[in-house]
Write an enzyme that holds these catalytic residues in place. Structure first.
Site, mmCIF file in Angstrom:
data_model
loop_
_atom_site.group_PDB
_atom_site.id
_atom_site.type_symbol
_atom_site.label_atom_id
_atom_site.label_comp_id
_atom_site.label_asym_id
_atom_site.label_seq_id
_atom_site.Cartn_x
_atom_site.Cartn_y
_atom_site.Cartn_z
ATOM 1 C CG ASN A 102 -27.336 -52.410 39.691
ATOM 2 O OD1 ASN A 102 -28.419 -52.526 39.120
ATOM 3 N ND2 ASN A 102 -27.251 -52.284 40.996
ATOM 4 C CD GLU A 162 -25.756 -55.195 44.002
ATOM 5 O OE1 GLU A 162 -26.212 -55.988 44.852
ATOM 6 O OE2 GLU A 162 -25.903 -53.965 44.071
ATOM 7 C CB CYS A 208 -21.744 -49.453 37.631
ATOM 8 S SG CYS A 208 -20.978 -49.083 39.206
ATOM 9 C CD GLU A 259 -23.886 -45.789 35.772
ATOM 10 O OE1 GLU A 259 -23.833 -46.958 36.191
ATOM 11 O OE2 GLU A 259 -24.090 -44.823 36.530
ATOM 12 C CB CYS A 289 -19.403 -44.632 40.691
ATOM 13 S SG CYS A 289 -18.785 -45.869 39.533
ATOM 14 C CB CYS A 314 -19.522 -45.303 35.670
ATOM 15 S SG CYS A 314 -20.020 -46.943 36.209
HETATM 16 N N1 THU Z 1 -24.139 -48.576 40.853
HETATM 17 C C1 THU Z 1 -24.353 -48.408 39.514
HETATM 18 O O1 THU Z 1 -24.893 -49.286 38.832
HETATM 19 N N2 THU Z 1 -23.957 -47.245 38.964
HETATM 20 C C2 THU Z 1 -23.321 -46.235 39.623
HETATM 21 O O2 THU Z 1 -22.919 -45.258 39.017
HETATM 22 C C3 THU Z 1 -23.150 -46.321 41.062
HETATM 23 C C4 THU Z 1 -23.530 -47.602 41.708
HETATM 24 C C5 THU Z 1 -24.546 -49.851 41.451
HETATM 25 C C6 THU Z 1 -23.418 -50.705 41.931
HETATM 26 C C7 THU Z 1 -24.093 -51.536 42.987
HETATM 27 O O3 THU Z 1 -24.717 -52.641 42.359
HETATM 28 C C8 THU Z 1 -25.177 -50.635 43.541
HETATM 29 O O4 THU Z 1 -25.353 -49.605 42.572
HETATM 30 C C9 THU Z 1 -24.857 -50.016 44.886
HETATM 31 O O5 THU Z 1 -23.659 -49.365 44.871
#
Ligand code: THU
Length: 163
Positions: A61, A63, A72, A74, A111, A114
């Protein structure tokens, strides 16, 4: 009125029950967490994708100070496959997460955005992608297809071309 039901079958493994292939892919997803840029959530997510060629593509991930601009793990991983290995089929994706701030007391499941993005790749390659999720107590759950995680998806085939 008819009441309908959807049943989703999946496998739960203890670490000992995993094949070498499964266990390696999970390990690679944990390794992928190392490149996570997550100063805002403190939630490191790693994804490892196994291509039919045997190659493994990692994603984590990423940010951003402008929160919605991040992505994310994935989608970072699967879009990398789409960009760099467009003609190679994807066999499986393993996903794991960790945090220095929170205890992960459940399975990390991808999520909705994704799931929709990964489903596109199943349509594109016309075969299923297995999903391995690492749980809190080192158990691993495996789904046979992205469709199992998104059973009633948005799908362009639902629209008929009338022109
Ligand atoms: N996140 C993912 O990388 N994958 C997911 O399926 C859900 C959330 C990340 C996004 C963000 O950087 C952190 O987790 C918190 O939401």
């Amino acid at each position: 009125m008819k009441q309908k039901e959807i049943t989703i079958r999946y496998n739960e493994y203890t670490p000992k029950e995993l094949s070498t292939l499964q266990s390696n892919l999970i390990k690679q997803s944990v390794k992928a967490q190392e490149s996570s840029h997550s100063p805002y959530s403190n939630f490191r997510v790693g994804a490892a994708i196994l291509l039919e060629s045997g190659e493994i593509v990692l994603g984590s991930n990423q940010e951003n100070a402008a929160y919605p601009s991040g992505l994310c793990a994935e989608r970072v991983a699967i879009f990398t496959c789409g960009s760099n290995h467009p003609s190679k089929k994807i066999n499986a994706i393993a996903i794991s997460a960790s945090s220095t701030k929170f205890d992960l007391n459940e399975l990390l499941a991808p999520c909705g955005a994704c799931r929709q993005s990964m489903l596109e790749f199943e349509y594109k390659q016309n075969s299923n992608i297995k999903v391995l999720l690492k749980g809190a107590n080192n158990q691993v759950v495996e789904f046979g297809s992205i469709k199992d995680l998104l059973p009633i998806p948005f799908n362009c085939d639902a629209f008929q071309n009338i022109s």
